[in-house]
Design an enzyme around this catalytic site. Structure first.
Site, PDB file in Angstrom:
ATOM      1  N   ILE A   1       4.758  -4.442  10.207  1.00 34.04           N
ATOM      2  CA  ILE A   1       4.962  -3.968   8.838  1.00 34.04           C
ATOM      3  C   ILE A   1       4.546  -2.508   8.859  1.00 34.04           C
ATOM      4  O   ILE A   1       3.371  -2.177   8.950  1.00 34.04           O
ATOM      5  CB  ILE A   1       4.173  -4.810   7.825  1.00 34.04           C
ATOM      6  CG1 ILE A   1       4.698  -6.255   7.846  1.00 34.04           C
ATOM      7  CG2 ILE A   1       4.305  -4.218   6.421  1.00 34.04           C
ATOM      8  CD1 ILE A   1       3.996  -7.201   6.896  1.00 34.04           C
TER       9      ILE A   1
ATOM     10  N   THR B   1       0.831  -1.209   0.000  1.00 36.91           N
ATOM     11  CA  THR B   1       0.000   0.000   0.000  1.00 36.91           C
ATOM     12  C   THR B   1       0.863   1.254   0.000  1.00 36.91           C
ATOM     13  O   THR B   1       0.638   2.173  -0.785  1.00 36.91           O
ATOM     14  CB  THR B   1      -0.925   0.010   1.237  1.00 36.91           C
ATOM     15  OG1 THR B   1      -1.693  -1.184   1.263  1.00 36.91           O
ATOM     16  CG2 THR B   1      -1.859   1.207   1.198  1.00 36.91           C
TER      17      THR B   1
ATOM     18  N   ARG C   1      -9.436  -0.396   4.247  1.00 26.51           N
ATOM     19  CA  ARG C   1      -9.158  -0.042   2.860  1.00 26.51           C
ATOM     20  C   ARG C   1      -9.832  -0.973   1.859  1.00 26.51           C
ATOM     21  O   ARG C   1     -10.053  -0.590   0.711  1.00 26.51           O
ATOM     22  CB  ARG C   1      -7.640  -0.037   2.607  1.00 26.51           C
ATOM     23  CG  ARG C   1      -6.889   1.006   3.412  1.00 26.51           C
ATOM     24  CD  ARG C   1      -5.452   1.171   2.939  1.00 26.51           C
ATOM     25  NE  ARG C   1      -5.384   1.918   1.706  1.00 26.51           N
ATOM     26  CZ  ARG C   1      -4.699   3.056   1.541  1.00 26.51           C
ATOM     27  NH1 ARG C   1      -4.028   3.568   2.543  1.00 26.51           N
ATOM     28  NH2 ARG C   1      -4.679   3.668   0.384  1.00 26.51           N
TER      29      ARG C   1
ATOM     30  N   TYR D   1     -12.644  -4.090  -2.904  1.00 27.18           N
ATOM     31  CA  TYR D   1     -13.807  -3.628  -3.650  1.00 27.18           C
ATOM     32  C   TYR D   1     -14.819  -4.734  -3.916  1.00 27.18           C
ATOM     33  O   TYR D   1     -16.028  -4.524  -3.794  1.00 27.18           O
ATOM     34  CB  TYR D   1     -13.409  -2.955  -4.979  1.00 27.18           C
ATOM     35  CG  TYR D   1     -14.597  -2.333  -5.699  1.00 27.18           C
ATOM     36  CD1 TYR D   1     -15.109  -1.117  -5.280  1.00 27.18           C
ATOM     37  CD2 TYR D   1     -15.216  -2.979  -6.762  1.00 27.18           C
ATOM     38  CE1 TYR D   1     -16.215  -0.548  -5.906  1.00 27.18           C
ATOM     39  CE2 TYR D   1     -16.322  -2.430  -7.389  1.00 27.18           C
ATOM     40  CZ  TYR D   1     -16.816  -1.211  -6.961  1.00 27.18           C
ATOM     41  OH  TYR D   1     -17.914  -0.672  -7.573  1.00 27.18           O
TER      42      TYR D   1
ATOM     43  N   TYR E   1      -2.915 -10.501   4.243  1.00 30.27           N
ATOM     44  CA  TYR E   1      -2.918  -9.096   4.649  1.00 30.27           C
ATOM     45  C   TYR E   1      -4.365  -8.650   4.804  1.00 30.27           C
ATOM     46  O   TYR E   1      -5.100  -8.548   3.825  1.00 30.27           O
ATOM     47  CB  TYR E   1      -2.172  -8.262   3.602  1.00 30.27           C
ATOM     48  CG  TYR E   1      -2.140  -6.767   3.805  1.00 30.27           C
ATOM     49  CD1 TYR E   1      -2.505  -6.159   5.005  1.00 30.27           C
ATOM     50  CD2 TYR E   1      -1.713  -5.929   2.762  1.00 30.27           C
ATOM     51  CE1 TYR E   1      -2.458  -4.786   5.160  1.00 30.27           C
ATOM     52  CE2 TYR E   1      -1.658  -4.564   2.919  1.00 30.27           C
ATOM     53  CZ  TYR E   1      -2.030  -3.989   4.109  1.00 30.27           C
ATOM     54  OH  TYR E   1      -1.986  -2.629   4.261  1.00 30.27           O
TER      55      TYR E   1
ATOM     56  N   LYS F   1      -0.523 -10.297   8.049  1.00 30.60           N
ATOM     57  CA  LYS F   1      -0.416  -8.910   8.495  1.00 30.60           C
ATOM     58  C   LYS F   1      -1.821  -8.486   8.910  1.00 30.60           C
ATOM     59  O   LYS F   1      -2.723  -8.414   8.078  1.00 30.60           O
ATOM     60  CB  LYS F   1       0.107  -8.015   7.366  1.00 30.60           C
ATOM     61  CG  LYS F   1       0.125  -6.524   7.733  1.00 30.60           C
ATOM     62  CD  LYS F   1       0.569  -5.675   6.547  1.00 30.60           C
ATOM     63  CE  LYS F   1       0.501  -4.179   6.880  1.00 30.60           C
ATOM     64  NZ  LYS F   1       0.897  -3.338   5.715  1.00 30.60           N
TER      65      LYS F   1
END
Length: 291
Positions: free
Chosen positions: A203, A44, A138, A107, A133, A161
């Site tokens: 991270i 990201t 997001r 999405y 992740y 993560k």
């Protein structure tokens, strides 16, 4: 197992948006000198969503080639298309990355079963260690601990993560997945507590501008020294907050540029950090001893 402070490194760009390879190499060298424990490339913070597939693969190759085995490289290869995630993960394997980091498909809002089938397909297609992740803020989908545990049974899925910022998630995942499954915080503000609760590292966005301090804090937390970890984390607390005044990586790229390490380059639809926030972030950087 990779442990400690893993920088989610920014991708340096020229003002016209072209990737700045020379600055990228200098930034990698600086992180190695500063004690960063591993580099996460094209995640990201590395603007994975604005790079096309060719650029994405080339950026991973650049990082692996320049690091030259000096520390582990984890390549961001997640996508909202399973076929694209497989293609990017294959690129990372070919480049020689040590592992891949795969964000939950964004999405699309897949079901928990869809998340399992997605990661099962990638794991079956590409023989490289893979780290899940989860960042629902997001992606609009939350990979539940039970789903993480189910996916963790796949041979080459080695860790996760977890970026919800909920420390109790770390405890849940550790209980479900056992001691050999790598867990990384994806939230700098709660990373210290996450490591003390059983995570293997962070991270980190903050590590882009304070790598030595983040390495030291993570090392203290991994050693179980709660007081020392808190002492080291205190000057960084402002950074953990102010680096998210606008969407990541907008503030952190400005901060790295403010340190003179990269140019003012970012790609649309991301825009350069708004002037009205500069003083706040600059003050946090000064408090952390960066400026």
């Amino acid at each position: 197992m990779i442990q400690g402070s893993l920088v989610a490194i920014v991708t340096p760009m020229h003002p016209d948006g072209r990737i700045d390879e020379a600055a990228f190499r200098k930034l990698i060298d600086w992180h190695i000198e500063q004690g960063t424990d591993a580099i996460v490339a094209v995640g990201t913070s590395g603007e994975s969503a604005t790079l096309d597939e060719k650029e994405h693969c080339e950026a991973i190759s650049l990082v692996v080639e320049h690091v030259a085995g000096r520390l582990p490289v984890i390549a961001g290869t997640g996508a909202n298309s399973t076929s694209e995630a497989i293609a990017l993960t294959a690129c990372a394997r070919e480049a020689g990355a040590d592992a891949c980091l795969l964000v939950t498909p964004y999405y699309n809002k897949p079901t928990q079963e869809g998340l399992y089938q997605h990661h099962k397909a990638v794991a079956a297609a590409v023989d490289i260690p893979q780290i899940l992740y989860n960042v629902p803020g997001r992606t609009a989908v939350d990979m539940l601990p039970e789903t993480v545990a189910r996916i963790a049974e796949l041979d080459n899925v080695i860790g996760v993560k977890e970026a919800t910022g909920k420390v109790e998630r770390i405890t849940q995942i550790r209980e479900l997945c056992g001691p050999d499954f790598a867990i990384y915080s994806g939230d700098d503000a709660t990373a210290r507590e996450a490591i003390l609760a059983g995570a293997n590292g962070d991270i980190s966005v903050t590590a882009n501008i304070a790598p030595a301090a983040m390495h030291a804090m993570c090392a203290a937390a991994l050693a179980g020294d709660r007081d020392k970890a808190a002492e080291l984390d205190a000057p960084l607390a402002g950074l953990h907050q102010k680096l998210f005044l606008e969407s990541n990586p907008i503030p952190v790229k400005w901060a790295v540029a403010e340190m003179g390490m990269i140019e003012r380059g970012i790609r649309l639809p991301l825009t350069w950090f708004a002037d009205r926030y500069h003083d706040e972030l600059r003050a946090a950087m000064k408090h952390a001893g960066i400026l």
